[in-house]
Write an enzyme that holds these catalytic residues in place. Structure first.
Site, PDB file in Angstrom:
ATOM      1  N   ASP B  63      46.025 -41.826 100.241  1.00 46.32           N
ATOM      2  CA  ASP B  63      45.184 -41.818  98.981  1.00 46.32           C
ATOM      3  C   ASP B  63      43.859 -41.656  99.505  1.00 46.32           C
ATOM      4  O   ASP B  63      43.370 -42.690 100.201  1.00 46.32           O
ATOM      5  CB  ASP B  63      45.536 -42.833  98.052  1.00 46.32           C
ATOM      6  CG  ASP B  63      44.615 -42.863  96.572  1.00 46.32           C
ATOM      7  OD1 ASP B  63      43.840 -41.854  96.566  1.00 46.32           O
ATOM      8  OD2 ASP B  63      45.210 -43.525  95.850  1.00 46.32           O
ATOM      9  N   ALA B  84      42.416 -32.218  98.438  1.00 42.64           N
ATOM     10  CA  ALA B  84      42.543 -33.005  97.484  1.00 42.64           C
ATOM     11  C   ALA B  84      40.951 -33.463  97.013  1.00 42.64           C
ATOM     12  O   ALA B  84      40.029 -33.374  97.364  1.00 42.64           O
ATOM     13  CB  ALA B  84      43.295 -34.450  98.021  1.00 42.64           C
ATOM     14  N   SER B 127      34.326 -25.566  96.944  1.00 39.09           N
ATOM     15  CA  SER B 127      34.204 -25.196  95.636  1.00 39.09           C
ATOM     16  C   SER B 127      33.194 -23.968  95.310  1.00 39.09           C
ATOM     17  O   SER B 127      31.935 -24.295  95.485  1.00 39.09           O
ATOM     18  CB  SER B 127      33.797 -26.504  94.802  1.00 39.09           C
ATOM     19  OG  SER B 127      33.515 -25.860  93.161  1.00 39.09           O
ATOM     20  N   TYR B 152      30.523 -33.506  91.754  1.00 41.23           N
ATOM     21  CA  TYR B 152      31.752 -32.863  92.234  1.00 41.23           C
ATOM     22  C   TYR B 152      31.151 -31.936  93.279  1.00 41.23           C
ATOM     23  O   TYR B 152      31.497 -31.890  94.451  1.00 41.23           O
ATOM     24  CB  TYR B 152      32.677 -32.231  91.301  1.00 41.23           C
ATOM     25  CG  TYR B 152      33.845 -31.437  91.758  1.00 41.23           C
ATOM     26  CD1 TYR B 152      35.022 -31.944  91.456  1.00 41.23           C
ATOM     27  CD2 TYR B 152      33.570 -30.129  92.184  1.00 41.23           C
ATOM     28  CE1 TYR B 152      36.142 -31.273  91.932  1.00 41.23           C
ATOM     29  CE2 TYR B 152      34.729 -29.311  92.413  1.00 41.23           C
ATOM     30  CZ  TYR B 152      36.236 -30.076  92.405  1.00 41.23           C
ATOM     31  OH  TYR B 152      37.155 -29.391  92.798  1.00 41.23           O
ATOM     32  N   VAL B 195      42.980 -19.501  82.655  1.00 41.99           N
ATOM     33  CA  VAL B 195      43.973 -18.482  82.562  1.00 41.99           C
ATOM     34  C   VAL B 195      45.517 -19.101  81.976  1.00 41.99           C
ATOM     35  O   VAL B 195      46.122 -18.550  81.006  1.00 41.99           O
ATOM     36  CB  VAL B 195      44.433 -17.702  83.878  1.00 41.99           C
ATOM     37  CG1 VAL B 195      45.735 -16.740  83.865  1.00 41.99           C
ATOM     38  CG2 VAL B 195      43.327 -16.810  84.035  1.00 41.99           C
ATOM     39  N   ILE B 210      37.575 -22.840  72.900  1.00 43.43           N
ATOM     40  CA  ILE B 210      36.882 -22.653  74.312  1.00 43.43           C
ATOM     41  C   ILE B 210      35.518 -23.201  74.305  1.00 43.43           C
ATOM     42  O   ILE B 210      35.139 -23.504  73.055  1.00 43.43           O
ATOM     43  CB  ILE B 210      36.844 -21.245  74.782  1.00 43.43           C
ATOM     44  CG1 ILE B 210      35.901 -20.353  73.449  1.00 43.43           C
ATOM     45  CG2 ILE B 210      38.296 -20.735  74.950  1.00 43.43           C
ATOM     46  CD1 ILE B 210      35.844 -18.987  74.077  1.00 43.43           C
ATOM     47  N   ARG B 278      29.322 -26.978  77.672  1.00 40.09           N
ATOM     48  CA  ARG B 278      29.248 -28.362  78.533  1.00 40.09           C
ATOM     49  C   ARG B 278      27.926 -28.165  79.566  1.00 40.09           C
ATOM     50  O   ARG B 278      27.783 -27.077  80.217  1.00 40.09           O
ATOM     51  CB  ARG B 278      30.530 -28.437  79.492  1.00 40.09           C
ATOM     52  CG  ARG B 278      31.769 -28.931  78.468  1.00 40.09           C
ATOM     53  CD  ARG B 278      33.094 -28.919  79.192  1.00 40.09           C
ATOM     54  NE  ARG B 278      33.392 -27.733  79.905  1.00 40.09           N
ATOM     55  CZ  ARG B 278      34.488 -27.670  80.774  1.00 40.09           C
ATOM     56  NH1 ARG B 278      35.289 -28.458  80.578  1.00 40.09           N
ATOM     57  NH2 ARG B 278      34.756 -26.605  81.488  1.00 40.09           N
TER      58      ARG B 278
END
Lengths: 331, 331
Positions: B63, B84, B127, B152, B195, B210, B278
């Protein structure tokens, strides 16, 4: 009237917390802010402010490493100047997890308190010397991709990222200053910093030992110029201006150049010994300072030799007698 | 013979740990690696591998959030593929400290184990959608300054910084792939991913909802192409090649474009509702993929409509009956 003084007058009446107030930059900044008529909150791990600051700051004890007591330190502050770091660049590589834990998470905790308590602006001392890592082109502008080769630099860069995020998401304003190699009064020979270390050795008459062959080039910037830059960043009031600035002299000097300049002031120096270079040292680091000149209206105004001479005089007085200086660590 | 197959054959006999093996990308990758003749170690928080992987991987429970048990997972591995993450982009902003604690410090712990145990190379899923933040020019190349607007993305970028550091200091090789918006088999409608969510709604006949007005443009890349890129990164053997690559289709499509394409496959869609945009969403994100084409010899080879059709067929089977799909969350 100096630009510096104009800026200072705009801060009168403000309340400013300075994290790392007992450090080299912090001490100089607190003194300047105090004489500008601001209420200065000195913040650090020590029990109390250092002697020169005792009558100039309200002391608050708080620690990045635990993230504790920040609310007590930043409450009602218009500005928070964050100069603190719990690790130096070279040792940071052996303690990466600790570096993130203390300096990144510690700073996040600070920012969270700043946001909750409505602090107006955070000024962050990032690092012109470590954030960029080795770069092909010098002077280095803020537009190049940072490629740090020490944990210290990775963490400083990540803090910049979170500052941007807090501004975007939570409207907490900030300026991050990527400061080169500062020197000047209140930097002691055992601190980081080539100039103070060399002067310390010269005054003590003890042998000088440097990493590498003396060819490593750095950008040395005088502390009063750094203080001016911090103050210019505090009063910056352009929503569309960049938030990240290089703060250096814009001039590269090798270790051997610095030794020669110091010799010109002090006279004959003790013997110079050369040690293995360190992995975290990049060969050349000189900052492009045009962005700060343009948007902060700032200039590293103090001539090199004037700055060195002022540093020498201060150190001479501070060290008192050369005997005291015998025990200082190697450069 | 496909480039893909050439690369796969070069991995036969290797031992590869895949962190996040039970996730969408992880499942597809483990299947590909298994059939390529590698020994696949599936690593994740679950007690066991998901059904489709049970006969294909050795399962190791570990973890990121606690940094525990990694040595057990990566011992004797030639490759560690780290897919992860404990938080999604939008919720990460409300849990910045947790994000750093789990995903940055967790990854540092992993890298430390990789170094100690002599892992050959780490492939990291960065990312493409969050590291860059809003950018003026698209498609976005790897040379622009990242300006993430979610925690993130800040953390992914900081991990890239530490990967660079581990390579410099400790000779642990790596490739970081800034993956755009992947889609395809094994992505479920309740996962991240437009998708799958839209197909899920279409198959269930439930209303589509959406964020924003449908104008947000993203770079959708088919999962088999992503798996190909990961494998190309594993076999990359050029010390001087870059270590960070955009992995996308290089083509921008709005949400409304995707809805139209899905309608062309499925037929009439349920009603589409529009919600507030957002904060963590940038208006346009399309990746410049020329670097990966040049150095990885990789291409997003699967045509858009073929990829959508394959995804549709897989989801149709996986969901079994439309009744099952009724309970899926909104997009």
């Amino acid at each position: 009237m100096h630009l510096h003084e104009q800026n200072l007058s705009r801060l009168a009446g403000a309340r400013c917390a300075v994290l790392g107030a007992n450090g080299f930059i912090g001490t100089n900044l607190c003194i300047a802010l105090h004489y500008a008529g601001t209420t200065v909150v000195g913040v650090g791990r020590s029990q109390r402010a250092r002697d020169v600051l005792v009558d100039k700051v309200e002391w608050r004890r708080a620690d990045l490493a635990t993230g504790s007591a920040f609310e007590h330190a930043v409450r009602d502050c218009d500005f928070v100047v964050h100069l603190a770091n719990t690790l130096l660049p070279t040792p940071s590589n052996a303690e990466k997890v600790r570096d993130v834990q203390e300096n990144l998470i510690g700073t996040l905790t600070l920012l969270e308190r700043c946001r909750e308590l409505g602090v107006g602006k955070v000024i962050y001392a990032s690092s012109g010397g470590t954030v960029y890592g080795p770069q092909t082109n010098t002077p280095i502008s803020e537009d190049v991709l940072p490629r740090p080769i020490c944990s210290y630099g990775v963490v400083k860069h990540a803090v910049e990222g979170y500052l941007h995020l807090y501004r975007q998401l939570h409207h907490l304003d900030y300026v991050a200053l990527r400061i080169a190699n500062p020197f000047g009064p209140h930097q002691m020979p055992h601190d980081q910093g080539l100039v103070a270390a060399l002067f310390g050795k010269a005054l003590a008459g003890t042998p000088i030992s440097i990493w590498g062959d003396g060819s490593v080039v750095r950008d040395y910037v005088y502390i009063q110029d750094v203080v001016d830059a911090i103050i210019a960043a505090m009063v910056l009031n352009e929503p569309d201006a960049p938030r990240i600035y290089n703060i250096g002299s814009g001039v590269g000097r090798s270790v051997n150049d610095v030794i020669a300049s110091i010799q010109a002031i002090h006279g004959e120096l003790p013997e110079v010994g050369y040690q293995h270079a360190r992995a975290a040292d990049v060969p050349v680091n000189v900052l492009d300072i045009r962005r700060a000149q343009t948007y902060l209206g700032w200039n590293p105004a103090t001539p090199w030799h004037d700055a060195l001479r002022a540093t020498y005089i201060w150190l001479h007085d501070a060290l008192g007698a050369s005997a005291k200086a015998q025990s200082y660590a190697i450069v």
